[in-house]
Design a protein around this motif. Sequence first.
Motif, mmCIF file in Angstrom:
data_model
loop_
_atom_site.group_PDB
_atom_site.id
_atom_site.type_symbol
_atom_site.label_atom_id
_atom_site.label_comp_id
_atom_site.label_asym_id
_atom_site.label_seq_id
_atom_site.Cartn_x
_atom_site.Cartn_y
_atom_site.Cartn_z
ATOM 1 N N MET A 1 5.409 -10.933 6.050
ATOM 2 C CA MET A 1 5.437 -10.007 7.179
ATOM 3 C C MET A 1 4.216 -9.112 7.088
ATOM 4 O O MET A 1 3.867 -8.597 6.035
ATOM 5 C CB MET A 1 6.715 -9.150 7.139
ATOM 6 N N VAL A 2 3.570 -8.923 8.336
ATOM 7 C CA VAL A 2 2.402 -8.061 8.412
ATOM 8 C C VAL A 2 2.857 -6.702 8.904
ATOM 9 O O VAL A 2 3.503 -6.597 9.936
ATOM 10 C CB VAL A 2 1.331 -8.641 9.365
ATOM 11 N N SER A 3 2.519 -5.630 8.114
ATOM 12 C CA SER A 3 3.000 -4.289 8.419
ATOM 13 C C SER A 3 1.869 -3.289 8.281
ATOM 14 O O SER A 3 0.929 -3.475 7.500
ATOM 15 C CB SER A 3 4.144 -3.915 7.438
ATOM 16 N N ILE A 4 1.980 -2.213 9.077
ATOM 17 C CA ILE A 4 0.986 -1.152 8.987
ATOM 18 C C ILE A 4 1.521 0.016 8.164
ATOM 19 O O ILE A 4 0.820 0.623 7.362
ATOM 20 C CB ILE A 4 0.582 -0.654 10.419
ATOM 21 N N ASN A 5 2.824 0.344 8.410
ATOM 22 C CA ASN A 5 3.390 1.540 7.756
ATOM 23 C C ASN A 5 3.449 1.410 6.235
ATOM 24 O O ASN A 5 3.272 2.385 5.510
ATOM 25 C CB ASN A 5 4.787 1.828 8.302
ATOM 26 N N THR A 6 3.730 0.243 5.717
ATOM 27 C CA THR A 6 3.877 0.075 4.265
ATOM 28 C C THR A 6 2.933 -1.011 3.789
ATOM 29 O O THR A 6 3.065 -2.171 4.175
ATOM 30 C CB THR A 6 5.322 -0.318 3.889
ATOM 31 N N ASN A 7 1.975 -0.566 2.911
ATOM 32 C CA ASN A 7 1.015 -1.511 2.336
ATOM 33 C C ASN A 7 1.523 -1.852 0.935
ATOM 34 O O ASN A 7 1.190 -1.191 -0.057
ATOM 35 C CB ASN A 7 -0.378 -0.899 2.279
ATOM 36 N N VAL A 8 2.400 -2.790 0.859
ATOM 37 C CA VAL A 8 3.045 -3.154 -0.413
ATOM 38 C C VAL A 8 2.010 -3.579 -1.444
ATOM 39 O O VAL A 8 2.100 -3.227 -2.631
ATOM 40 C CB VAL A 8 4.078 -4.269 -0.187
ATOM 41 N N THR A 9 1.041 -4.336 -1.001
ATOM 42 C CA THR A 9 0.022 -4.821 -1.948
ATOM 43 C C THR A 9 -0.724 -3.668 -2.571
ATOM 44 O O THR A 9 -0.979 -3.631 -3.797
ATOM 45 C CB THR A 9 -0.958 -5.758 -1.239
ATOM 46 N N SER A 10 -1.072 -2.665 -1.758
ATOM 47 C CA SER A 10 -1.801 -1.503 -2.277
ATOM 48 C C SER A 10 -0.954 -0.739 -3.293
ATOM 49 O O SER A 10 -1.426 -0.292 -4.333
ATOM 50 C CB SER A 10 -2.201 -0.585 -1.117
ATOM 51 N N LEU A 11 0.348 -0.594 -2.942
ATOM 52 C CA LEU A 11 1.230 0.119 -3.879
ATOM 53 C C LEU A 11 1.325 -0.603 -5.217
ATOM 54 O O LEU A 11 1.319 0.026 -6.283
ATOM 55 C CB LEU A 11 2.627 0.268 -3.248
ATOM 56 N N PHE A 12 1.430 -1.910 -5.192
ATOM 57 C CA PHE A 12 1.510 -2.679 -6.439
ATOM 58 C C PHE A 12 0.232 -2.500 -7.252
ATOM 59 O O PHE A 12 0.275 -2.279 -8.473
ATOM 60 C CB PHE A 12 1.743 -4.152 -6.108
ATOM 61 N N LEU A 13 -0.909 -2.591 -6.554
ATOM 62 C CA LEU A 13 -2.187 -2.457 -7.268
ATOM 63 C C LEU A 13 -2.376 -1.039 -7.809
ATOM 64 O O LEU A 13 -2.965 -0.849 -8.888
ATOM 65 C CB LEU A 13 -3.334 -2.847 -6.331
ATOM 66 N N ARG A 15 0.044 0.868 -8.907
ATOM 67 C CA ARG A 15 0.875 0.962 -10.112
ATOM 68 C C ARG A 15 0.195 0.263 -11.284
ATOM 69 O O ARG A 15 0.196 0.767 -12.412
ATOM 70 C CB ARG A 15 2.249 0.356 -9.829
ATOM 71 N N GLN A 16 -0.403 -0.865 -11.025
ATOM 72 C CA GLN A 16 -1.086 -1.596 -12.083
ATOM 73 C C GLN A 16 -2.291 -0.813 -12.609
ATOM 74 O O GLN A 16 -2.563 -0.785 -13.807
ATOM 75 C CB GLN A 16 -1.538 -2.968 -11.567
ATOM 76 N N LEU A 17 -3.006 -0.168 -11.666
ATOM 77 C CA LEU A 17 -4.173 0.594 -12.069
ATOM 78 C C LEU A 17 -3.769 1.780 -12.933
ATOM 79 O O LEU A 17 -4.409 2.099 -13.949
ATOM 80 C CB LEU A 17 -4.934 1.074 -10.817
#
Length: 588
Positions: A1-13, A15-17
Amino acid sequence: MVSINTNVTSLFLQRQLTDNTNKLSVTFARLSSGMRINSAADDAAGLQISNRLTSQVNGLAVAQRNANDGISIAQTAEGALNESTNILFRMRDLSLQASNGSLTIDDREALNKESEQLKSELDRINSTTSFGGNQLFEQTDDVASSTGTEAERNIMQILQSGVLAESEDILQSVLGLTGDGSKMKIDFENVDGVNGKLASVSYLGSTGNPGINLVMTIDLDDFSTLDASKTKLLKSTLLHEMTHAVMANNMDLTSVPTWFVEGTAEAVSGADDRVAADIANFGVAALKTELDGIFSNNNATLVTDLDVAGVYSGGYITMRYLEDQVGESGIKSIMASLSAGSTFDDSLAAQGTFANNAALRNSLMTTGTVFEDFITSNINTTNADNGAFGGFDAAGGVNRTETIVGTNGSATTANFASFFVNGDDDTDQTDFDSTNAKWDPTTFNEVALAEYSTAFSLGGDKTKFQIGADANQTIDLKISGFSTKNMGLDGINLMENPQLAIASIDDALGYVDNQRSSLGAFMNRLEHSISNLSNIQENVSASRSRIQDTDFATETAQLTSLQIKQQATTALLAQSNIAAESILKLLG
């Protein structure tokens, strides 16, 4: 799913950072400090363990320094004792030299002067030897003792200095009597306080037979301490009592007059001083009357001082008179007859000068002023000689103030099997005596006189050394004082008794040697303790290192991995943040 409000990928990255950054911080801290555990958060249990090990390592280092200090103290003390040993060697040489009969009184005095200086130096070394400002040796006036009391040891030293054997030599010379090898026991008792009965000899007797079960009792009250005058008195007393012992061993003393028993003992040891004192106290007339009243009494009662004077001084004067009339050979003849079982009257008659005791009494006591004249002309109380048989006054021999002069150094008797009674109650005179029931050697311990050890020790102050990393891991070092008082050398005098000085110095050498051997053992023990502490410290440090120290190989590999991940995560986070722009293309 493509979403604007929640950038799940950014949040994961993100946390990793963050996680990579935190891990990099830990790695940087470990690499920069060299410690794997820099805070409790790094390893809570490991931190506790490593801190305990650090405490132990630090404690072991201090313990090694303490042990080295202990070795230094022991070396200092041993050095002082080494010099004391050299001093004692010199004192012993002087004592041996003073024992030589070729020396004059002036020669012995010169030797004694050096001995006194050496004693002073012993005391100085004992009191001034220190380490870091602290005195090393215990400062006390206590006298080191053996298994017995100080008084017991002092008296035994005199007994073992040759006094008894020399007494036997004297008795054989002037009386012609020797012991027959019978057992004689020596018992120390608190008899009757100071200045009472000094000593006595008891035995189990029967009419017409010599005594058996000989016991020499010495009063501890009178000889609890021995200075020069007390030593002189003890030696004279021992000679007096040895006369009783030898006579009792040879004849029935219950069948002879009391004055003869005590007078002979006084004449053997010398009693001019006693006679002078009794004449001054009672007068010649009273002394004569008292003696005359008990002249034929075989069991005279001694209650008053005059009673004692009549038997002892009166008996001494009579024996001196008897020897003057019959000579030394006549005295020996009388003793031989008594030893053969003759009565006192028959023994006098066999000698030939007096028909019996009554004739002797008439000659001395009732014929004009013979008694008084004999005292005036023959009992010289003003010169140095003590009046003993064989001396200057009695026989024209050597002028001597003491009859015992140290010519025999035997530690025991030659003609008796002498034993010391050990283990009885010295305050109870009834628990040991000559009766068969209390003579049994199984009742009390007995030690052969020659085998009694006068070696002594002194407790000393304890110095604790902390030689472990934890509480109560200590060892004690006892360093006892070695002053002349401690070692019983303060009263030795090379002029008066060099033989006793030799025995006392030998005991002192044994005492110092015992201290030195203890110090040597202590130093060797500490050397091993230090080696063990060092080994423990090494292994504990290695254990702590495995828990606490950074493993640089592992951490540098971790650093490289984390840095790569951080760079990759940063780049990907930037891409994820612009990924939403593709939605605008869908709207266009």
